[in-house]
Scaffold this motif. Sequence first.
Motif, short mmCIF file in Angstrom:
data_model
loop_
_atom_site.label_atom_id
_atom_site.label_comp_id
_atom_site.label_asym_id
_atom_site.label_seq_id
_atom_site.Cartn_x
_atom_site.Cartn_y
_atom_site.Cartn_z
N SER A 186 0.82 -1.13 -0.12
CA SER A 186 0.03 -0.18 0.12
C SER A 186 0.81 1.12 -0.06
N LEU A 194 -13.47 0.98 6.54
CA LEU A 194 -13.03 -0.30 6.58
C LEU A 194 -14.10 -1.48 7.10
N ARG A 226 -16.76 -2.07 4.58
CA ARG A 226 -16.02 -2.96 3.41
C ARG A 226 -15.90 -4.20 4.01
N ILE A 227 -15.57 -4.74 5.02
CA ILE A 227 -15.33 -6.22 5.43
C ILE A 227 -16.45 -6.85 6.09
N ARG A 259 -17.30 -10.65 5.96
CA ARG A 259 -16.06 -11.44 5.48
C ARG A 259 -15.58 -12.15 6.55
N TRP A 313 -12.06 -11.85 8.99
CA TRP A 313 -11.50 -10.32 9.11
C TRP A 313 -11.71 -9.98 10.55
N GLU A 328 -5.49 -12.89 1.50
CA GLU A 328 -5.99 -11.85 0.94
C GLU A 328 -5.38 -10.64 0.90
N GLU A 329 -6.02 -9.80 -0.23
CA GLU A 329 -5.12 -8.72 -0.65
C GLU A 329 -5.50 -7.59 0.34
N LEU A 387 -6.95 -3.34 -0.21
CA LEU A 387 -8.10 -2.85 0.40
C LEU A 387 -7.75 -1.69 1.42
N ALA A 405 -7.24 1.42 -0.59
CA ALA A 405 -8.28 2.19 -1.01
C ALA A 405 -9.24 2.70 0.25
N CYS A 406 -9.39 2.16 1.71
CA CYS A 406 -9.93 2.70 2.69
C CYS A 406 -9.51 4.45 2.96
#
Length: 777
Positions: A104, A707, A710-711, A714, A717, A746-747, A751, A754-755
Amino acid sequence: MRFASVVLDIPTRALDAAFDYAVPDEVRARAEGDGVGCSGGLIGCTVLVPFSHRQVVGYVVATFDEAPAGIDPARILPIARILASSAFDEPSARVARWIAREYSCPLCEAIRPFLAPGQTVKVRRADDSSPWELVCEKSGPVDERWVSLTESAADFEPRANASKQRAVLGALSQGTVRMAELSAMLPGCSATVAALQKRGVVSVERRRHVRGGEGTTLSSATASRPEHLTKGQVGALEAVAAACAAARGDVVVVDGVTGSGKTEVYLEAIERVRKSGKSALVLVPEISLTAQTVGRFRSRFGDDVAILHSRLSAGERFDQWDLARRGEAHVVVGARSALFAPLRDLGLVIIDEEHEASYKQDSAPRYHAREVAARIARERGCALVLGSATPSLESLERCRAKSWGGVSWTRACMPERPGSARLPKVRVVDMTEQFALGRKHMFSKPLADALQGVAERREKAVLLLNRRGFANFLMCRECGAVPECPHCSTSLTYHERTHTLVCHSCDRSWAIGTPGAPMRCPVCGSPYLGAYGIGTQQVETTLADELAGKGVTIVRMDADTTRGKGEHQRRLEEFDAAECAVLVGTQMIAKGLDFPQVTLVGVINADTTLKMPDFRAAERTYDLLEQVAGRAGRGERPGEVIIQTYWASHPAIQAVAAHDRDLFMSSELEERRDGNYPPYSRLANVLCWGRNESEVRRVLDGVASTLRARIEGRRGWEVLGPADCLKSRVKDRFRRHILVKAPVGEELGALLDACVREQDKPRGVNVAVDVDAYDMM
Ligand code: ADP
Ligand code: ZN
Ligand code: ZN
């Protein structure tokens, strides 16, 4: 090659993409005619390009013949000119892209480590109204002076106090050394070299080309090569050969106990790779990049070796780096950043002491050398060797799974030392028992007795003071206050010699009274301030008392005594040269030292690292103790290790005592699994800091809620925080952080990136994303 994709050197997340430019004929001709470039073309070149009504510096990462789809070729602006020859090729450009995504960071920050050292080009202007100017920070001229011993050196005996001369002679005993490298190992040695040259003891020779076989004074090119490899070494080399043959980035973890001959495995493996015409890269921790290590590689590969580390000046680094780029050196030995050296035809990457936390870079790009090396190995189809007596749990887990990231991970065990050398006996001393017996001394009875034994037998000992995180501080015996830095929330460290309190975050210091005058508590004014935790100076003093009159040299090594350039090296040499000596030091003495006369290793306080608020605390303690224990018994005489602890039952300590890693692993892995920590998850630290506390809070709260959204739902996480960092203030900046756990594979970086991009940040508030973080304080 009519168009090029250029990454601008503007490190903001907003301008992070590559931009397309046209390649004028003269630029193309210049790139293709350039004999030194890495890519043989425009890729990897530093260029000047027009951007938004000004000129900016950029790096070419790709070229193509067709205009990018959907854009009128006539409207694509041309590259203005080439500023520097190509420093990387296409596979490296792909690795840089991967680093940017994985960790990142803006793409240009991921490219910078690949550039020629000391050749930074920037466009600058003095203030907002003045014009943009191109500034080139080119390194100085290449130093081509080579120093070697003459025939008369054998009869030359330096005066007893000529320690610098001894050091120079010692360094040259391995063979001819480039002046630049010599001054990096022994700063300020040029006057000494000149003096020795006058007396005819050394010769200094200027040559443009690195030697072609003539004048080798290598003393031990064959002597150091063992007659037989051990069974473990043979097995490890077979695994490495298989990984090389697979040519797809397979990894071999050489899991060899301390002193099992891992370095010999590296040397052999490199030799084989060289025979096939390929080159090799070796990373070692900065601290063990001493004359000892360098000498071992030099004695085998001579001038085919380039050395890269931070103690070299920019010019020297460029010089060494360029040897690799020109294909004049095929073996690079260096610290973390040597990973980006422009070796051609790479066949093998080796990381020694792969568990070392220093392989994680703690400023952008925050990469881990192990992971980048694995990526490079895949890109270039070469093998990766990770060596350690205490491999990281991450690497062991990948070996257990046999594959990871699409390549195979194999563990090669070397459980024994060669010849008659044996692993030392380890004895754990429970300090609570010692206290109950009425012994309040810093050395337990067994350790004190063992030290006397060393003095009587005229041997050597190493004493480790484990003080990471818990330095020597003062505490008020009446109110319990510990003086803290008013600018950082860090306990101040007490320095006895200068009678000062020092902040190790911002380096401010305060004198407490005058020497001899009473010190008072900053809170209640009580005079009963006592020192807690012991320092190396105290150990040195106590030791000097214990061994008074016995003719034992005491050498102390810690951050204070090794601050000066070359001090580290000098102290090791002093210890080496002494007839009977004790080396007292912090973590920095725990690894890499190979002194066969050391028969005793004492650990004064094994527990301090166990108590740190970090999920790797136990692993670090285990690594440290196992490594330091490995300094004993490397020669013919057997070694003994004495570990003093208040926590004798802890699995990490039990495992070291029994030389049985499983005792530690089984309990540790269970805890990691329960807590969803690596190696069962990936972990990132999102750090936010700034002067304005409420803005820091607002920004990080924003990131956290994006964040979480987004998760949501999932599996695997987890978001912890925001919370104040353990060091909640440093240099008057407030520091808060979020910890994020994600399933392996996981990437995570992309992620989080982006946040963070989504969040608007006022000036003066900074956010850093640290993926696979090691330091979460
Ligand atoms: P490690 O890196 O595993 O701690 P080293 O490579 O430093 O171990 O080796 C320890 C010592 O053993 C060195 O002095 C080395 O020269 C010696 N050694 C290595 N391999 C052999 C061998 N096959 N036979 C004899 N001595 C060896
Ligand atoms: Zn007090
Ligand atoms: Zn401070």
